[in-house]
Design a protein around this motif. Structure first.
Motif, PDB file in Angstrom:
ATOM      1  N   ILE B  57       1.021  -1.128  -0.159  1.00  0.00           N
ATOM      2  CA  ILE B  57       0.115   0.012  -0.059  1.00  0.00           C
ATOM      3  C   ILE B  57       0.853   1.212   0.121  1.00  0.00           C
ATOM      4  O   ILE B  57       0.646   2.203  -0.659  1.00  0.00           O
ATOM      5  CB  ILE B  57      -0.929  -0.030   1.158  1.00  0.00           C
ATOM      6  N   VAL B  61       0.801   4.622  -2.363  1.00  0.00           N
ATOM      7  CA  VAL B  61       0.629   6.049  -1.568  1.00  0.00           C
ATOM      8  C   VAL B  61       2.077   6.718  -2.108  1.00  0.00           C
ATOM      9  O   VAL B  61       1.816   8.035  -2.352  1.00  0.00           O
ATOM     10  CB  VAL B  61       0.740   5.950  -0.135  1.00  0.00           C
ATOM     11  N   PRO B 134      -5.123  -1.114  -4.380  1.00  0.00           N
ATOM     12  CA  PRO B 134      -3.874  -0.228  -4.391  1.00  0.00           C
ATOM     13  C   PRO B 134      -4.013   0.822  -5.755  1.00  0.00           C
ATOM     14  O   PRO B 134      -3.688   2.088  -5.535  1.00  0.00           O
ATOM     15  CB  PRO B 134      -2.711  -0.861  -4.671  1.00  0.00           C
ATOM     16  N   THR B 137      -6.483   3.584  -4.515  1.00  0.00           N
ATOM     17  CA  THR B 137      -5.538   4.330  -3.443  1.00  0.00           C
ATOM     18  C   THR B 137      -4.403   5.239  -3.951  1.00  0.00           C
ATOM     19  O   THR B 137      -4.535   6.571  -3.744  1.00  0.00           O
ATOM     20  CB  THR B 137      -4.706   3.319  -2.487  1.00  0.00           C
ATOM     21  N   TRP B 138      -4.103   4.858  -5.088  1.00  0.00           N
ATOM     22  CA  TRP B 138      -3.051   5.709  -5.888  1.00  0.00           C
ATOM     23  C   TRP B 138      -3.669   6.543  -6.416  1.00  0.00           C
ATOM     24  O   TRP B 138      -3.311   7.821  -6.643  1.00  0.00           O
ATOM     25  CB  TRP B 138      -2.318   4.692  -6.995  1.00  0.00           C
ATOM     26  N   LEU B 169      -0.749   9.234   5.713  1.00  0.00           N
ATOM     27  CA  LEU B 169      -1.636   8.381   4.923  1.00  0.00           C
ATOM     28  C   LEU B 169      -0.944   6.545   5.438  1.00  0.00           C
ATOM     29  O   LEU B 169      -1.641   5.785   4.975  1.00  0.00           O
ATOM     30  CB  LEU B 169      -1.477   8.478   3.478  1.00  0.00           C
ATOM     31  N   THR B 170       0.262   6.749   5.850  1.00  0.00           N
ATOM     32  CA  THR B 170       0.666   5.308   6.007  1.00  0.00           C
ATOM     33  C   THR B 170       1.403   4.907   7.034  1.00  0.00           C
ATOM     34  O   THR B 170       1.117   3.952   7.613  1.00  0.00           O
ATOM     35  CB  THR B 170       1.834   5.017   4.878  1.00  0.00           C
ATOM     36  N   PRO B 194      -8.503   6.969   3.970  1.00  0.00           N
ATOM     37  CA  PRO B 194      -8.624   6.176   3.016  1.00  0.00           C
ATOM     38  C   PRO B 194      -7.863   4.929   2.953  1.00  0.00           C
ATOM     39  O   PRO B 194      -8.353   3.959   2.826  1.00  0.00           O
ATOM     40  CB  PRO B 194      -8.415   6.932   1.753  1.00  0.00           C
ATOM     41  N   THR B 195      -6.587   4.967   3.358  1.00  0.00           N
ATOM     42  CA  THR B 195      -5.679   4.003   3.501  1.00  0.00           C
ATOM     43  C   THR B 195      -6.033   2.925   4.601  1.00  0.00           C
ATOM     44  O   THR B 195      -5.382   1.806   4.602  1.00  0.00           O
ATOM     45  CB  THR B 195      -4.288   4.598   3.584  1.00  0.00           C
ATOM     46  N   SER B 198      -7.986   0.620   2.630  1.00  0.00           N
ATOM     47  CA  SER B 198      -7.220  -0.065   1.705  1.00  0.00           C
ATOM     48  C   SER B 198      -6.509  -1.438   2.383  1.00  0.00           C
ATOM     49  O   SER B 198      -6.709  -2.417   1.884  1.00  0.00           O
ATOM     50  CB  SER B 198      -6.321   0.740   1.165  1.00  0.00           C
ATOM     51  N   LEU B 223     -13.708   3.909  -0.335  1.00  0.00           N
ATOM     52  CA  LEU B 223     -12.915   4.344  -1.344  1.00  0.00           C
ATOM     53  C   LEU B 223     -13.436   4.784  -2.534  1.00  0.00           C
ATOM     54  O   LEU B 223     -12.712   5.752  -3.123  1.00  0.00           O
ATOM     55  CB  LEU B 223     -11.926   2.856  -1.410  1.00  0.00           C
TER      56      LEU B 223
END
Lengths: 303, 243
Positions: B57, B61, B134, B137-138, B169-170, B194-195, B198, B223
């Motif tokens: 993920i 990102v 993903p 997400t991207w 986000l991560t 959002p992540t 994911s 999402l």
């Protein structure tokens, strides 16, 4: 009826941040195919003006028509017919001149074969063909500047907008660009450019607009602008005369290590004759845009 | 939407650059692989699949966040954005093109992580989520990044906002760790990111966690709604033509 190339009516632009008034009630028209040059000092509003007419920046008030299209309501139509070279742009280091031009054309929607043809054509004209496969970071600043000009010219837009296209170029390269700009006007479309170089404006322009503090100071052909200075001749006096002596010959302007006498042809001849008698060093030349620009800017400063 | 424009932008900014300058690839997958290594060393083999999913993920990102740096660079340093604003290229095509360019940089890392992830299990739903989650997400992160890029005043601030966005986000949301570790009181905040969804969808698909049907539907919907809303918001509110 052929639509005018550019028409602005009371165009004003105020930047919200800092509340800077960049343009104030700028009204002008540019009707015939040719080169319109925007002259002005730093911060005069030249770049802002170019960004507004090229749909990059919204005007605060007033109307702007480019090729007959309203830049606010018909931005798409304007964008289909223009190409821009921004001021102080840069190139992508690992990409070659050919990549820059070809892919910019492809991104703008030009087909593969036409893009190849246009790219080769413009690289040839700008003497970039021999560097076409060299990475941009290995080229000189002047060559990189020429790539940016090529990226804009290659699109063959009806209206080409160049913001300081010869900035940082050597005199020969500048002349090369002038020649290509004139050719562009003859064969493709009109050009609006900004410059600090008054000789450039003089050589290239069909119409010149002098901006100062966001306002139009003067607008006309080079010959019309020359009339803003009432004298017709200038004489640079390097030696052999006292300041007081020269006052009787015309208006004096101190320039670096010499005095400039602005006067008419008859008095100029008298001064030259006197200089020959005295063995003094003088140089005569007609009034140029440089003199107009200095005259107008000084008047504004005095006001 | 002009597919050719998007492809050409992606090719010029991503593939071509990468072909001529392989060094650019390293930074984009250095962080996810470092975290993967750390998880393996600290938590052992048991946490490997969680770490693989988190890193996977994170790569996407990173590709999305990469948009902010490049868009700001294009706008303020190269002035390439100015050239395209004053052309038939639309803001959507531009964002999609730059986002595509960024994904080129992460492709090698994605391939390296995909091999063990595909080998982990071969169900259709797992393979589907490995591609769809993903990708969404991207795209979401690319849209957010571009939005911010148009308001950032210079390139340095662009990189700084990028680092912050990556963190938000991560690292902070439960991408690398279970959502249960977050106290109940602030867990709703995590669900806004959002992540988080994911990671939940991928972990559920991998069988690491068990989500109810409603939760699965909620995460997918979240999402998709985020993708549509944030893309529309970016297209309409980002400063393509400046005020």
């Amino acid at each position: 009826m052929v639509a005018s190339i550019l028409k602005t009516i009371n165009l004003s632009k105020i930047y919200r941040r800092g509340k800077i008034k960049a343009l104030t009630d700028v009204s002008l028209e540019f009707n015939d195919r040719g080169v319109l040059t925007l002259l002005g000092r730093n911060g005069a509003g030249k770049t802002t003006f170019l960004r507004v007419i090229s749909t990059q920046l919204m005007p605060t008030s007033g109307k702007v028509f480019v090729l007959g299209y309203d830049v606010v309501k018909e931005a798409k139509a304007v964008r289909n017919n223009i190409a821009v070279m921004p001021q102080e742009g840069a190139t992508l280091p690992p990409l070659t001149p050919w990549d820059h031009v070809y892919f910019t054309l492809r991104i703008k929607g030009i087909s593969k074969n036409v893009a190849k043809e246009y790219t080769n054509d413009v690289l040839e004209k700008l003497d970039l063909m021999q560097y076409k496969d060299v990475h941009a970071d290995r080229l000189s600043g002047g060559l990189r500047q020429r790539i940016l000009v090529a990226m804009a010219m290659a699109y063959k837009a009806r209206l080409l907008l160049l913001d300081e296209p010869t900035l940082g170029l050597d005199p020969l390269s500048r002349r090369k660009i002038w020649k290509i700009v004139r050719e562009y006007c003859k064969n493709v479309g009109s050009v609006i450019l900004t410059t600090h170089y008054l000789d450039e404006a003089e050589v290239l322009s069909d119409q010149v607009v002098i901006l100062n503090n966001g306002k139009v100071l003067a607008n006309g052909t080079v010959d019309e602008l020359r009339n803003f200075v009432k004298e017709k001749v200038k004489i640079e006096v390097y030696s052999g005369f006292l300041f007081e002596e020269l006052q009787s010959y015309g208006r004096l302007v101190p320039v670096a290590d010499r005095l400039r006498v602005l006067t008419n042809e008859k008095t100029a001849q008298e001064l030259v004759n006197e200089a020959i008698k005295r063995g003094a060093r003088v140089q005569t030349s007609p009034i140029t845009l440089d003199d107009v620009f200095v005259e107008l800017s000084t008047e504004v400063e005095q006001e | 939407m002009n597919i050719k424009t998007i492809m050409m932008l992606g090719y010029m900014y991503g593939f071509l650059w990468l072909r001529r300058n392989m060094l650019s690839m390293i930074w984009l997958f250095s962080t996810p692989f470092t975290i993967l290594f750390l998880f393996y060393v600290v938590a052992g083999e048991g946490a490997l699949i969680t770490a693989l999913i988190g890193s996977y993920i994170m790569l996407f990102v990173n590709a999305g966040v990469g948009v902010i740096g490049d868009a700001v660079w294009n706008k303020h340093e190269l002035k390439f954005q100015d050239i395209l604003v004053a052309s038939p290229v639309t803001v959507f095509d531009y964002i999609a093109g730059i986002a595509l360019a960024e994904i080129f940089f992460t492709l090698p890392g994605i391939v390296v992580l995909l091999i063990p992830l595909i080998l982990y299990q071969g169900s259709f739903y797992w393979l589907f989520t490995l591609v769809a989650v993903p990708t969404i997400t991207w795209l979401i992160v690319s849209a957010i990044s571009f939005y911010f890029s148009t308001y950032v005043p210079n390139a340095r601030n662009g990189w700084q906002v990028g680092v912050l966005l990556n963190l938000l986000l991560t690292i902070l949301p439960p991408v690398f760790y279970p959502i249960e570790k977050i106290p109940d009181a602030i867990r709703p905040i995590a669900y806004l990111v959002p992540t988080t969804h994911s990671a939940l969808l991928l972990k559920n698909s991998a069988g690491i966690i068990q989500l109810g049907t409603i939760d699965i539907l909620f995460s997918w919907s979240y999402l998709l709604i985020a993708l549509v809303t944030l893309t529309l918001l970016t297209i309409n509110k980002a400063q393509w033509r400046e005020n």
